[in-house]
Structure formats: C-alpha cells, structure tokens
Design a protein around this motif. Structure first.
Motif, PDB file in Angstrom:
ATOM      1  N   ILE A  39      11.082   3.459   4.216  1.00 28.34           N
ATOM      2  CA  ILE A  39       9.847   2.767   4.586  1.00 28.34           C
ATOM      3  C   ILE A  39       9.803   2.496   6.101  1.00 28.34           C
ATOM      4  N   GLU A  40      10.965   2.190   6.690  1.00 31.39           N
ATOM      5  CA  GLU A  40      11.019   1.951   8.142  1.00 31.39           C
ATOM      6  C   GLU A  40      10.596   3.215   8.895  1.00 31.39           C
ATOM      7  N   ILE A  41      11.116   4.350   8.450  1.00 35.73           N
ATOM      8  CA  ILE A  41      10.793   5.605   9.135  1.00 35.73           C
ATOM      9  C   ILE A  41       9.302   5.926   8.986  1.00 35.73           C
ATOM     10  N   ILE A  42       8.794   5.790   7.771  1.00 38.23           N
ATOM     11  CA  ILE A  42       7.384   6.113   7.540  1.00 38.23           C
ATOM     12  C   ILE A  42       6.482   5.205   8.385  1.00 38.23           C
ATOM     13  N   LYS A  43       6.833   3.923   8.432  1.00 35.02           N
ATOM     14  CA  LYS A  43       6.020   2.989   9.229  1.00 35.02           C
ATOM     15  C   LYS A  43       6.081   3.326  10.717  1.00 35.02           C
ATOM     16  N   SER A  44       7.268   3.684  11.156  1.00 33.58           N
ATOM     17  CA  SER A  44       7.427   4.051  12.563  1.00 33.58           C
ATOM     18  C   SER A  44       6.548   5.262  12.889  1.00 33.58           C
ATOM     19  N   LEU A  45       6.515   6.228  11.986  1.00 31.37           N
ATOM     20  CA  LEU A  45       5.695   7.422  12.215  1.00 31.37           C
ATOM     21  C   LEU A  45       4.210   7.087  12.158  1.00 31.37           C
ATOM     22  N   LEU A  46       3.835   6.244  11.205  1.00 28.45           N
ATOM     23  CA  LEU A  46       2.418   5.908  11.077  1.00 28.45           C
ATOM     24  C   LEU A  46       1.932   5.103  12.291  1.00 28.45           C
ATOM     25  N   ALA A  47       2.898   4.449  12.974  1.00 31.95           N
ATOM     26  CA  ALA A  47       2.537   3.738  14.208  1.00 31.95           C
ATOM     27  C   ALA A  47       2.579   4.688  15.403  1.00 31.95           C
ATOM     28  N   ASN A  48       2.642   5.980  15.076  1.00 33.46           N
ATOM     29  CA  ASN A  48       2.613   7.036  16.091  1.00 33.46           C
ATOM     30  C   ASN A  48       3.836   7.067  17.015  1.00 33.46           C
ATOM     31  N   GLN A  68       0.837  -1.204   0.000  1.00 34.90           N
ATOM     32  CA  GLN A  68       0.000   0.000   0.000  1.00 34.90           C
ATOM     33  C   GLN A  68       0.876   1.260   0.000  1.00 34.90           C
ATOM     34  N   LEU A  69       1.933   1.194   0.791  1.00 29.14           N
ATOM     35  CA  LEU A  69       2.822   2.353   0.858  1.00 29.14           C
ATOM     36  C   LEU A  69       3.480   2.619  -0.497  1.00 29.14           C
ATOM     37  N   LYS A  70       3.874   1.545  -1.162  1.00 31.05           N
ATOM     38  CA  LYS A  70       4.495   1.692  -2.484  1.00 31.05           C
ATOM     39  C   LYS A  70       3.538   2.325  -3.482  1.00 31.05           C
ATOM     40  N   GLN A  71       2.275   1.899  -3.377  1.00 31.57           N
ATOM     41  CA  GLN A  71       1.270   2.473  -4.284  1.00 31.57           C
ATOM     42  C   GLN A  71       1.146   3.982  -4.057  1.00 31.57           C
ATOM     43  N   LEU A  72       1.155   4.365  -2.782  1.00 32.40           N
ATOM     44  CA  LEU A  72       1.043   5.788  -2.467  1.00 32.40           C
ATOM     45  C   LEU A  72       2.286   6.556  -2.929  1.00 32.40           C
TER      46      LEU A  72
END
Lengths: 477, 341
Positions: free
Chosen positions: A24-33, A5-9
């Motif tokens: 991607i690690e950083i973005i996921k970490s942020l999205l997990a608040n 999903q992230l790749k699509q975005l």
C-alpha cells in the motif's frame, strides 16, 4: 485515494481482502506521482504494486524484466485475473509476430519487455509513441554495474526512459544493500529527480531456520527421507543439479508415500505447467526443483523449504526460503549441508567466471548467436574500451567477492549464535529481534519438529481414467 | 533413455549404417545420407529425432557395442546375434512410432504446443469459464492460436466438434493408448499428468514409451484433422507441407520439369552444375514422379541393364569402366531400387 478505497479496488480487481506489508505504501507513493524504489522481500507480492496501480491510472504500464520464465508467469497471472490486454515482447517471437505486436502496441495495458529488446530501434520508436503511465524496472539490482547480477542492457534504461519523457517509474528488487540501492538510483534517474525509497525487512519471522550437517551423502539422503516423512507439507526441495533433483524425487516416491515430482529447465513447457499447477492444487506434496522453480509461482501455503545443496549465497537463500509461509503461518527452512557441497557450489558460481585466459582470448568481433550473460558482460566492458588489465582486475575482484559470499553463507551454517541475527546483521537491518525457541535451531541443538509435524495421510493409488470419461468431463456439450 | 531403440535401425548384414541413421533421424540431408537412407529403407524416419545430439548418439552406440548388441567389422557396425534378439525384444516390449513419415510433413514443435492449448481453451469455452491459467506454451504459439481462434465465425460448435473428432480418432486405437493420450491433457478443472507420472502408473510403459506415444498420436491426430474439413483443419494447415524436397532442390526440380537442361538451370540459378545434379538426385530419391529418361539415354539404359544384375545396393560403378558418368549410374540405381520397392 485512501486506504479503504484502495482495499476495495484490491478486492475488485484481484479478489484479495488485505494488502501485504509494503504494497500500500508503494502504491500510494506512485499515485502521488513519486518515482519509487521498492525493496521488498520475496513473497510479498511486488508485482501487485504495479498491476493495481496500472488499473487505477488507466494508462499503459511498461515492465522491463530480465527473465523470460518470470515474464511468462506474470503474463499468465494477469490473464488469469481477467486482464487480457497483456503481452510480452521477447526474443522468443518471430519477426512477424514482433511486428504485429508493435503495430498494435497501443492496445495493450501491460507490456512486458526484456532489456535486450530496447536495443531494437523499432521497439524503442513504437514504445515512445504511446503514453506510458508507469515504467517498471523489475529485478532492478541488475543495473548495478559492479554487482554479481549485472546486466549491461539495464544501463540502456536511463536513456530509454528519457526517450519516453521520464514517466513515473517504479524500480523493484528483493534484496539490495545500500550501495546497490544507490547504484540503482544513479543509473536510473537524473540527478535533478527525486525518488522515494521504500524498504522492508528481509526478515520472515514465521519461518523457523534450521541446518543439518551430514557426514556423507548417504546420511543426507536418509535424513532427508526421515525429515519429509514427518514434516507437514506441501514443501519445496532445492537442488543445484538437475540430475540430482530427478534422482531424489524418484527416491522419495519409492521410499515414502509422498507425491513428489522434479522440476527444472530440461522439462518440456507442458510438463512444467503440469507440475506447477499440480503443486498449486495440492496434487503434489513435494517439488524437487532447481532455482528455476517458483519465480512467479504464487502459492501461499508452502510449509517447508529444504536445500539439498548449498544456495549460491545468502541473498538467494533468503529469496528461496521466502517461498515458504506466504500465508503468514508457521513454516520451516532446513539447509542440508555436507562439506563436499562446497566444491559443487564453487564450481557453479566461481569457476564459471572468465579467467585471464578467457579475457585475453575473447573475440569482440565475433557475432554471438546466443551469448551467455558472461559474454554479454565481457562484450560490454570491451565496448566501453576498458583495458584488458582492468577487466581482468574486475573479474578477479568479482571472484574474490563470490568466494567471500560463499564464506558468508558457510558462516551462517557454522555460526554458534542465532541464525536469524546473523542473517539480519548481514543485510544491515536496524531492528534485530531477540532469539527465542520459535526463531531458529542453534548449532548443536537437536531439531525439534513437533510444531511442524503432520498427521499421516493415505493417498489413493492413482490410476488412468478411461478416455471417454475425460472427453465427457472436458467438453460440456 | 533406452539405447536399445537404435538397434531398430541396424542390420546384421549392412555395416555402414551408423552415420546414415544419425543423419536421417536428425534430418541432416546430403545426397549420400538420403540415398543410403533409401537403400536401408529408413527414409520414413527423416526428422523423427530433430534434436539428436551427435556426441550423445555416438556414446549410446558405443554402449550398445560394449553390451555386445553391435559388433564391429572392418567396414562398420552390424547387429550381433545377441543384438538381433535384443532388437526383437525391444520391438515386442516398447512403443514404436507407427507413422514416422508425418514428422516430415507437420511442424511437430509447434503442434505439440498448440494441441494442449486447443484442448484446454475449447474445454474451458464449453464451460464458459474465462478465469484459468493457460497451459504451458510459448507466446509464439499463443499468438498463432489466437489468430486462428479469432477468425472462427461460430464458436458454439467448437466443443462438440472437437469432442466428436477426438472420439472418432481415439476409438480406433487400443483403449490403453487412448487413455494414456488423454491423461496428458489439461482441461476444465483438470490438470493433466506428466509423461513421467503416467509411466509410473503403468508397468508396461517406460517414460520413453509414453513420450513416443504422445508424439506419435499427436501427429496422427494432426493428420486426421488435415484430412477432414472441420474448423481445426485451418489450425494445422499452416504447420504442414506435402513437399519433401528442400527449398532449393524444389526450385531446381521445377526448372527441370520446365524442360531446362542441367546447364541452363545452373546458369539461371548461378549455381554449380554439381549442385544442380545433387538437387536432381535428391528429387529422384524423394519424389515418385521423376522423369529418368530425360537424363538417361536409351543407350545408357541398355549398357547398364546388361551390366548389372542382382541387388541394386551391391552394384559396383567400376564395372562400367567410366563409360557412363557416376551421376547417371546413381540415378539408374535409384530408379531400379524404387521399382523393386
């Protein structure tokens, strides 16, 4: 949100199909608040981390960034990607313009602000009224109080962040030792908060490392011409002096058929734009630049970075050569060195620090129109009521540190072993690859350029186009 | 930079020009610099070099002395015989700004950022392209531009109108100059050239020539837009002023025209009489509607007319034996100088 999903975005918003290491690690970490400290080497697209996150969370992103030129570049890049609701609040604006932006602050999705602006009560008040989804602290190592790039205004961020009710935060830096990383966390977050650290190696295996020692500047110039006449471009040549960048760029134009231009702070904004974009569009083979170049420039296929003068230290060197080979393809970094360069670098980085006399005579009461960064730091220490002797000791220590950093750099040049190993050891990396012929040129070894050589190209002589033709092509009517 | 440029402003007979030239070019206004600038006929060049650095300028003048183009006399510097030849040579070979007076009326710094932005944005608009990097300009200029752009009701005509205006403006110039000018802009799928790149392509133009041409023609185009009634006029109007006087001098001058006496103006403005007189001298120099006889009486006129003959610049105040105050003498000198012009 999963990787797919992230790749699509990523594709949808920025047109890229793949993430780079760490993004991607950083973005996921942020999205997990989770508030996150990202330590990623230059050239890995740090800004994309918060740009994409901002698009996903659909809340305003506030970015604190220390460099005006960097901010402007990033505003341009976001605008280019189709994001029009982006603004930079800087000292460059007039009172009325700032007022206008502040009164409409809620309508922007990405707000860049210089740390100095946080002092302004109205700025702080207006920013506190909006629901900031993500606070970004760029070049976060500037917060480290005893570090060489210390910016006192960065220490305001912690309180400012509280004013915003501690939003999700991303601190970014390219190179940080573990001490600096600790400093960043302490000065940014409350002790009750936990933050994630995501760190990636500074190593760029696709960049071959080489050094050439020159007995004289004449030899250096001859060698440079010989080198760039063989190397596959486009390339960047870094200088410590603006005049020298101009001179060598002219020499290259005269002695080779390569298209070169110089780039530094003395150029008009329009000429700077022109050169950056000619380079991006491969209308230039070489840019002779001071470190002002390339901060925000996102060119993937730079094939070589040459340093005509010594960089200020190993961290800057790693940052600057990191502009080569962002596409992952083989590239080369050559450091040209002659003993006389040491004096120049010493003058630039060490002699510019205030000495005991400057500290004794520093007038804390005077209004500084355009205080230099050194003056700001001095002012900060005086404001903290630190005694003069202590301040002197701080700068004496800093002078020693700078001298030591210069020595570390010189040892990179004169060291007999693997250059990459030396570099990675200095940054205390845990994984150090074995030396091989694709890694670096050892001291005393001949520099073999085979894999970096290019086919000679012939360029058409450039001539001026009739203005009527330009008018026709500019305006489709 | 070519130091020879400064030779344009020196003379072979008037030795006191050095400091006046610097003050006029960099717009450092004092009654003295304005008065002497008027006498030397260089006032049109007010503010043409706003960034001129005093030290740098003096070094360049020293350089001209060393080369023998300027000769030192007890009163100051004059053009030497070699200097006169060199000046002519410079005039023949170099691009010299043709409309220097525009630099007093239009905010050059802002306009030189806005014009490339204008051309690029309208160019991309004509191709309906929204994905492009905006040309180098300050955020300030961009906001200013945006404000103008958003207030345009019909954007469809902008491209054809701008194209037509540029054509009209450029067709009256030598073609080579028009080519140089347009080569510097970026537009749809085209990155402009730097002034330096253009200069290397043309043997007859130095880098400095290209920069002068760019500044001169940009300002002339701004004026051209101001004189017209297109949408673009509204972009230039806020950057332009017809007024030559400084703010404070203008207030004084308006009060003077409301028939207040010098003393009344001084009291009303809480300024010294001497300051008011300076304002009035500035007004007399820079305005053409100054009413001299309000300050110079018929008697003053007849005394001064009978005392002075010849060039106004050679008049000596001492000849009046303190019968008339210096302020009136200077006003009379200004009036007569302008009449001769």
């Amino acid at each position: 949100m999963n990787n797919l999903q992230l790749k699509q975005l990523l594709k949808q918003y920025f047109g890229y199909s793949e993430f780079k290491k760490g993004q991607i690690e950083i973005i996921k970490s942020l999205l997990a608040n989770n508030s996150t400290l990202g330590i990623l080497p230059t050239g890995t697209g740090k800004s994309l981390c918060y740009q994409l996150t901002g698009k996903i969370i659909r809340k305003p992103v506030l970015i604190i960034s220390p460099l005006l030129s960097l901010m402007n570049d990033q505003v341009e890049q976001l605008k280019y990607s189709g994001e029009k609701k982006v603004v930079a609040l800087t000292s460059e604006l007039s009172y009325n313009e700032k007022d206008f932006i502040l009164n409409n602050i809620a309508s922007y999705s990405f707000i860049y602000v210089s740390p100095e602006m946080l002092k302004n009560d109205k700025v702080a008040l207006q920013l506190s009224k909006i629901d900031i989804g993500l606070l970004v602290v760029d070049e976060a190592h500037c917060i480290s109080q005893w570090g060489p790039d210390f910016r006192p205004d960065y220490l305001r961020i912690k309180n400012f962040r509280k004013l915003l009710h501690c939003p999700l935060t991303l601190a970014l830096t390219a190179t940080a030792t573990s001490e600096v990383a600790h400093d960043i966390q302490v000065n940014l977050f409350d002790s009750s908060e936990t933050s994630h650290v995501i760190r990636y190696s500074v190593d760029r295996p696709n960049i071959f490392l080489a050094v050439h020692e020159s007995p004289s500047s004449t030899e250096k110039n001859m060698y440079l011409i010989e080198l760039i006449s063989q190397l596959n471009g486009p390339g960047l040549i870094y200088f410590s002096s603006k005049k020298q960048a101009d001179r060598i760029s002219e020499m290259i134009r005269i002695k080779t058929n390569l298209r070169a231009a110089s780039y530094h702070a003395d150029l008009s904004v329009m000429n700077r734009y022109t050169i950056q974009h000619q380079f991006m569009e491969n209308q230039l083979d070489i840019v002779c630049a001071t470190s002002a170049f390339g901060m925000g420039i996102n060119k993937q296929d730079v094939r070589y970075v040459i340093h005509y003068h010594l960089p200020s230290d190993l961290s800057s060197y790693v940052q600057e050569i990191g502009r080569a080979g962002r596409d992952g393809k083989r590239s080369i970094a050559v450091l040209l060195y002659s003993k006389t360069d040491i004096g120049l670098q010493q003058q630039l980085s060490i002699d510019s620090l205030p000495d005991d006399f400057d500290i004794d005579n520093f007038n804390t009461a005077s209004e500084l129109d355009d205080p230099s960064s050194t003056d700001r730091v001095l002012q900060y220490y005086f404001d903290q009521n630190i005694k003069t002797d202590k301040i002197k000791a701080i700068f004496s220590k800093r002078r020693k540190e700078k001298l030591e950093k210069l020595n570390v750099l010189l040892r990179y040049i004169t060291n007999d072993g693997c250059r990459r190993k030396y570099l990675l050891k200095y940054f205390r990396e845990s994984v150090i690859p074995e030396h091989n012929e694709k890694c670096c040129q050892l001291r005393g070894e001949e520099l073999k350029l085979n894999e970096f050589k290019f086919e000679k190209k012939k360029y058409k002589e450039d001539s001026l186009v009739n203005y009527k033709v330009i008018l026709e092509s500019f305006f489709k009517t | 930079m070519n130091d020879d440029k400064w030779l344009l402003f020196f003379s072979d007979t008037q030795p006191r020009r050095h400091a006046v030239i610097r003050q006029v070019l960099s717009n450092k206004r004092t009654v003295s610099s304005l008065y002497w600038g008027m006498q030397y006929h260089i006032l049109d060049w007010l503010n043409v070099e706003p960034e001129l650095d005093e030290k740098q300028f003096d070094l360049q003048i020293d350089n001209l002395c060393e080369k023998g183009y300027l000769a030192a006399t007890s009163k100051g510097l004059i053009l030497s015989a070699a200097g006169i030849i060199q000046k002519k040579d410079y005039q023949k070979k170099s691009y010299i700004i043709t409309e220097p007076s525009l630099f007093q009326h239009i905010d050059e710094k802002q306009w030189l950022e806005l014009l490339p932005l204008l051309i690029q944005v309208i160019s991309e608009l004509s191709y309906h392209n929204h994905r492009y990097y905006v040309v180098g300009s300050s955020i300030r200029a961009q906001l200013f531009f945006k404000n103008w752009y958003q207030n345009i009701a019909n954007k469809n005509d902008l491209a054809s109108s701008l194209k037509q205006l540029l054509k009209l403006f450029l067709e009256h110039l030598p073609q080579e100059q028009s080519n140089i000018f347009m080569a510097l802009f970026s537009g749809h799928e085209t990155i402009g050239k730097t002034t330096e790149q253009v200069a290397t392509m043309l043997p007859k133009f130095s880098h400095e020539d290209v920069v002068s041409l760019w500044r001169d023609l940009s300002m002339q185009f701004a004026f051209f837009l101001l004189e017209g009634d297109s949408n673009f006029r509204r972009l230039v109007v806020p950057l332009s002023t017809k007024e030559k006087l400084s703010k404070s001098a203008l207030i004084t001058y308006q009060l003077f025209n409301d028939n207040l006496s010098i003393e009344q103006i001084a009291e009303k403005r809480r300024l010294r009489v001497s300051t008011i007189k300076e304002h009035l001298l500035e007004s007399a120099i820079l305005r053409d509607d100054f009413v001299y006889h309000r300050l110079i009486t018929t008697d003053d006129y007849s005394i001064m007319t009978s005392t002075f003959i010849g060039e106004t610049i050679d008049w000596d105040y001492k000849q009046l034996d303190d019968h008339i105050e210096f302020f009136k003498f200077r006003l009379f000198q200004i009036e007569r100088s302008k009449r001769i012009e």
